[in-house]
Write a protein that holds these residues in place. Structure first.
Motif, PDB file in Angstrom:
ATOM      1  N   MET A   1       0.829  -1.204   0.000  1.00 46.65           N
ATOM      2  CA  MET A   1       0.000   0.000   0.000  1.00 46.65           C
ATOM      3  C   MET A   1       0.864   1.254   0.000  1.00 46.65           C
ATOM      4  N   TRP A   2       2.003   1.193   0.735  1.00 46.96           N
ATOM      5  CA  TRP A   2       2.918   2.332   0.760  1.00 46.96           C
ATOM      6  C   TRP A   2       3.444   2.628  -0.644  1.00 46.96           C
ATOM      7  N   ALA A   3       3.782   1.569  -1.368  1.00 46.71           N
ATOM      8  CA  ALA A   3       4.271   1.766  -2.739  1.00 46.71           C
ATOM      9  C   ALA A   3       3.189   2.371  -3.613  1.00 46.71           C
ATOM     10  N   LEU A   4       1.962   1.931  -3.428  1.00 47.95           N
ATOM     11  CA  LEU A   4       0.847   2.487  -4.201  1.00 47.95           C
ATOM     12  C   LEU A   4       0.677   3.960  -3.910  1.00 47.95           C
ATOM     13  N   ARG A   5       0.765   4.311  -2.623  1.00 47.98           N
ATOM     14  CA  ARG A   5       0.551   5.704  -2.241  1.00 47.98           C
ATOM     15  C   ARG A   5       1.643   6.595  -2.812  1.00 47.98           C
ATOM     16  N   ARG A   6       2.875   6.066  -2.849  1.00 51.98           N
ATOM     17  CA  ARG A   6       3.962   6.852  -3.424  1.00 51.98           C
ATOM     18  C   ARG A   6       3.786   7.027  -4.923  1.00 51.98           C
ATOM     19  N   ALA A   7       3.268   5.990  -5.582  1.00 46.74           N
ATOM     20  CA  ALA A   7       3.145   6.039  -7.044  1.00 46.74           C
ATOM     21  C   ALA A   7       1.867   6.690  -7.501  1.00 46.74           C
ATOM     22  N   SER A   8       0.903   6.857  -6.599  1.00 52.79           N
ATOM     23  CA  SER A   8      -0.436   7.258  -7.024  1.00 52.79           C
ATOM     24  C   SER A   8      -0.586   8.731  -7.318  1.00 52.79           C
ATOM     25  N   LEU A   9      -0.058   9.590  -6.450  1.00 51.70           N
ATOM     26  CA  LEU A   9      -0.248  11.018  -6.637  1.00 51.70           C
ATOM     27  C   LEU A   9       1.083  11.727  -6.518  1.00 51.70           C
ATOM     28  N   SER A  10       1.430  12.552  -7.487  1.00 51.83           N
ATOM     29  CA  SER A  10       2.637  13.355  -7.386  1.00 51.83           C
ATOM     30  C   SER A  10       2.249  14.658  -6.719  1.00 51.83           C
ATOM     31  N   TYR A 302     -13.532  12.630  -4.565  1.00 55.40           N
ATOM     32  CA  TYR A 302     -12.418  13.567  -4.487  1.00 55.40           C
ATOM     33  C   TYR A 302     -11.734  13.737  -5.841  1.00 55.40           C
ATOM     34  N   LYS A 303     -11.806  12.700  -6.671  1.00 58.73           N
ATOM     35  CA  LYS A 303     -11.256  12.845  -8.021  1.00 58.73           C
ATOM     36  C   LYS A 303     -11.947  13.966  -8.773  1.00 58.73           C
ATOM     37  N   ARG A 304     -13.244  14.134  -8.513  1.00 62.33           N
ATOM     38  CA  ARG A 304     -14.010  15.179  -9.198  1.00 62.33           C
ATOM     39  C   ARG A 304     -13.947  16.517  -8.480  1.00 62.33           C
ATOM     40  N   THR A 305     -13.843  16.493  -7.157  1.00 63.42           N
ATOM     41  CA  THR A 305     -14.067  17.722  -6.405  1.00 63.42           C
ATOM     42  C   THR A 305     -12.850  18.264  -5.675  1.00 63.42           C
ATOM     43  N   ASP A 306     -11.947  17.408  -5.217  1.00 63.39           N
ATOM     44  CA  ASP A 306     -10.863  17.880  -4.357  1.00 63.39           C
ATOM     45  C   ASP A 306      -9.727  16.861  -4.370  1.00 63.39           C
ATOM     46  N   LYS A 307      -8.948  16.856  -5.438  1.00 71.34           N
ATOM     47  CA  LYS A 307      -7.976  15.791  -5.664  1.00 71.34           C
ATOM     48  C   LYS A 307      -6.911  15.689  -4.577  1.00 71.34           C
ATOM     49  N   LYS A 308      -6.643  16.770  -3.872  1.00 72.36           N
ATOM     50  CA  LYS A 308      -5.585  16.705  -2.872  1.00 72.36           C
ATOM     51  C   LYS A 308      -5.944  15.787  -1.704  1.00 72.36           C
ATOM     52  N   LYS A 309      -7.239  15.489  -1.529  1.00 70.54           N
ATOM     53  CA  LYS A 309      -7.645  14.593  -0.444  1.00 70.54           C
ATOM     54  C   LYS A 309      -7.438  13.121  -0.785  1.00 70.54           C
ATOM     55  N   ILE A 310      -7.147  12.822  -2.040  1.00 70.15           N
ATOM     56  CA  ILE A 310      -6.950  11.433  -2.444  1.00 70.15           C
ATOM     57  C   ILE A 310      -5.814  10.791  -1.658  1.00 70.15           C
ATOM     58  N   ALA A 311      -4.726  11.540  -1.470  1.00 70.98           N
ATOM     59  CA  ALA A 311      -3.580  11.002  -0.736  1.00 70.98           C
ATOM     60  C   ALA A 311      -3.968  10.626   0.682  1.00 70.98           C
ATOM     61  N   ASP A 312      -4.871  11.391   1.288  1.00 70.69           N
ATOM     62  CA  ASP A 312      -5.279  11.112   2.661  1.00 70.69           C
ATOM     63  C   ASP A 312      -6.117   9.842   2.757  1.00 70.69           C
ATOM     64  N   VAL A 313      -6.944   9.605   1.736  1.00 71.02           N
ATOM     65  CA  VAL A 313      -7.732   8.365   1.723  1.00 71.02           C
ATOM     66  C   VAL A 313      -6.798   7.157   1.591  1.00 71.02           C
ATOM     67  N   LEU A 314      -5.782   7.289   0.737  1.00 72.04           N
ATOM     68  CA  LEU A 314      -4.821   6.195   0.578  1.00 72.04           C
ATOM     69  C   LEU A 314      -4.057   5.948   1.870  1.00 72.04           C
ATOM     70  N   LEU A 315      -3.729   7.013   2.573  1.00 67.90           N
ATOM     71  CA  LEU A 315      -3.040   6.871   3.864  1.00 67.90           C
ATOM     72  C   LEU A 315      -3.935   6.156   4.869  1.00 67.90           C
ATOM     73  N   LEU A 316      -5.211   6.523   4.869  1.00 65.46           N
ATOM     74  CA  LEU A 316      -6.174   5.870   5.758  1.00 65.46           C
ATOM     75  C   LEU A 316      -6.281   4.376   5.434  1.00 65.46           C
ATOM     76  N   MET A 317      -6.336   4.043   4.140  1.00 71.25           N
ATOM     77  CA  MET A 317      -6.416   2.636   3.733  1.00 71.25           C
ATOM     78  C   MET A 317      -5.185   1.870   4.215  1.00 71.25           C
ATOM     79  N   GLU A 318      -4.028   2.525   4.133  1.00 78.88           N
ATOM     80  CA  GLU A 318      -2.803   1.874   4.593  1.00 78.88           C
ATOM     81  C   GLU A 318      -2.847   1.620   6.093  1.00 78.88           C
ATOM     82  N   GLN A 319      -3.281   2.620   6.847  1.00 78.71           N
ATOM     83  CA  GLN A 319      -3.322   2.486   8.296  1.00 78.71           C
ATOM     84  C   GLN A 319      -4.335   1.441   8.756  1.00 78.71           C
TER      85      GLN A 319
END
Length: 623
Positions: A1-10, A302-319
């Motif tokens: 999941m960590w690798a996904l989060r690093r690769a998912s959003l720049s 968030y993809k449609r409305t607020d893309k910067k929150k995507i990273a936080d959802v991925l972090l939550l999934m990891e945790q």
């Protein structure tokens, strides 16, 4: 999941805090662009060594921006945007559904098409591909619930569906009562097949009437999925508030995770950020497990409305150790593609395969679309050949995707080649995709020829006619459009939202915006079904271009009356009308705040230009 989060959003040029339990993870300081995706290829984090091409979380910076806070005790969300943007580009992507959620060749409605405008009624076998992208647990799978098996019967085999569609009158109750009086079987399997037919054709009003009749007459012992299906239909037809009221009527023993995930998915479909976060939190309060489904809904929103929150959802999934599903990867691929980060998009695909998930043809179609948009035609062509396989005749269902993508590439010869494969035994979906493809290539004669094939093989419907109407609208062919409308009337086609939308586009493209407005207003007065979002937006954009404040405000108000949420893009179009008219927009900031809309840089610049209290050299002299 960590690798996904690093690769998912720049994450480029942004600083914010993300709090998960007692762990604080902070990305390096930077500024976000309007797409919500970050890219600063020359910057490398000194602490963690990640280049900004990856998502960097290190604890060395905090610039005090607004931040999104997750607490594992409650999973509370803040809807504050608090982001800075760096470039003034059109943010159409914030407002539309991308190819990920809208299958290629279909109308992106953002509204409801009920039985006032039915889809095809062909005897074609089941539609191939995901008809339920949001993963809704609907009761057209009730036979699965009761038997553990999915029916192998084709959708055309439902006699109950045929009885409903052949019935007369505004409701289906007479047909249902006759069905029972005739002693015909009303099994779960028959009901399931009927619901599949109604839902796939978006005939939601009849589907809701069927569900309500079954419940009231006790012809079916409802389980949670039955209640979830009815909830979904209520939300689609009557809005989220009515859906929440209905939940209170569901027996408490059946108010489980399926009910709330259905409501959450409808919040996402209707782009209601505040309500979606509220329902997500409520699911946590009710101690439902955190699932990939719930996380995917937030990612879609968030993809449609607020893309910067995507990273936080991925972090939550990891945790929370939530494993990403294929849809998770599809969303991230689409986010990368929208920002034209092709390398990042390819990294997501690599990570997807590393997780043992092979991209399906729908995902490949999204990739091809982004390759084309990014100018990587060679990559697109290679992937298209991979989608075709060795024998396209044996891989027929993929033709509808290929037609749209080859048209996007401008390859008329390839469109013709693929259509020849379909031509001997075309499906309705093949015909629709071919008409749209030829229309995009401005090959009107070819589009009309395919339409005639469809008209000979199946009964004309408003939905299928609207495809050709849109081709005429996009090519400013008002006379041909009017002739087709007359033909539809002669054939007894029922006119509904898709036809209204095509008519609005026809008149607007012909420069007759007032006529388009009149057509839409008459449609609203004559039918209880609301027009689709695009109809209003087309008029709003046209009035805004003219600097017509009065009519822009009128359309903006009608959109709200119809139940469409005012979002950043609509406010931007409205304020452009004031700017073009050189008239101050008094109170506009209060309106934005009331609608929970937070300006990006483009909108902030517009607000300055229409501020009635801004200081100028002249005003200083007069003061």
């Amino acid at each position: 999941m960590w690798a996904l989060r690093r690769a998912s959003l720049s994450l480029r040029n942004k600083s914010f805090n993300v709090r998960v339990s007692s762990v604080k993870l902070l990305p390096n300081t930077s500024v976000e662009d309007e797409s919500g995706v970050f890219d600063s290829p020359k910057m490398v984090c000194a602490k963690c060594g990640f280049s900004s091409m990856n998502l960097c979380y290190c604890s060395g910076s905090n610039s005090g921006h607004g931040f999104l806070k997750f607490s594992l005790g409650r999973l509370g969300f803040s809807s504050e945007a608090g982001a800075k943007t760096t470039k003034e580009e059109d943010d159409d992507l914030e407002d539309g559904f991308s190819e990920l959620e809208t299958p290629l060749g279909e109308e992106s409605e953002k509204g409801v098409v009920s039985d006032s405008e039915d889809s095809d009624e062909s005897d074609e076998s089941e539609i191939t591909g995901p008809h339920n992208e949001l993963e809704l647990p609907l009761s057209h799978d009730v036979d699965e619930v009761s038997t553990g098996k999915r029916s192998s019967r084709k959708r055309a085999d439902s006699e109950l569906f045929k009885a409903i569609m052949n019935g007369t009158g505004p409701t289906i109750y007479t047909a249902l009562e006759k069905w029972v009086e005739d002693g015909k079987e009303l099994s779960r399997e028959e009901i399931s097949l009927t619901m599949i037919n109604l839902r796939r054709r978006k005939i939601y009003l009849k589907a809701l009437q069927l569900s309500e009749w079954l419940e009231s007459k006790k012809h079916l012992e409802f389980v949670e999925r039955d209640y979830a299906s009815q909830l979904d239909l209520i939300a689609k037809l009557h809005g989220l508030h009515k859906a929440e009221v209905y939940i209170e009527k569901i027996p408490e023993s059946f108010r489980g995770e399926i009910i709330y995930r259905t409501l959450l998915a409808n919040c996402v479909t209707q782009n209601n950020l505040k309500k979606a976060e509220e329902i997500f939190n409520k699911m946590k309060d009710l101690e439902f497990p955190l699932t990939p489904f719930a996380c995917n809904q937030l990612l879609l929103l968030y993809k449609r409305t607020d893309k910067k929150k995507i990273a936080d959802v991925l972090l939550l999934m990891e945790q929370e150790n939530v494993k990403p599903s294929p849809l998770t990867f599809k969303i991230l691929i689409d986010v990368k593609g929208q920002s034209n980060d092709i390398d990042g998009m390819d990294q997501i695909v690599d990570q997807m395969r590393a997780e043992g998930i092979e991209p399906d043809n729908y995902t490949k179609a999204v990739l091809v679309g982004h390759y084309i948009s990014g100018g990587h035609d060679d990559k697109a062509k290679m992937l298209l050949k991979e989608m075709e396989g060795e024998n396209l005749k044996e891989n027929r269902w993929v033709c509808r995707l290929l037609l749209a993508l080859y048209a996007k590439l401008g390859m008329a010869d390839e469109v013709g080649r693929v259509w020849k494969v379909c031509e001997t035994r075309p499906s309705v979906e093949d015909c629709v995709a071919a008409i749209e493809a030829w229309g995009k290539l401005k090959k009107i004669d070819e589009a009309e020829a395919v339409f005639e094939v469809m008209a000979r093989k199946w009964k004309l419907t408003s939905k299928n006619c609207s495809v050709l109407l849109n081709v005429y609208a996009n090519n400013k062919m008002l006379t041909k459009g009017k002739d087709l409308i007359k033909r539809m009337a002669h054939k007894g086609c029922r006119i509904g939202p898709l036809t209204w939308n095509a008519l609005v586009k026809l008149y607007v493209q012909a420069g007759e915006v007032e006529k388009a407005d009149s057509v839409l207003q008459k449609a609203i007065q004559q039918s209880p079904v609301r027009p689709i979002f695009s109809s209003y937006n087309t008029l709003l954009e046209e009035y805004s271009k003219r600097g017509d404040i009065h009519n822009s405000e009128k359309i903006f108000y009608r959109m709200k009356q119809a139940g469409y949420i005012s979002r950043l893009k609509q406010y931007q179009i409205l304020i452009e009308a004031y700017r073009r008219a050189n008239v101050p927009a008094y109170g506009i900031r209060d309106r934005l705040k009331a609608d929970n809309v937070f300006p990006n840089k483009t909108l902030a610049n517009l607000l300055v230009q229409v501020d009635g209290f801004k200081k100028t050299q002249a005003s200083d002299l007069l003061d």
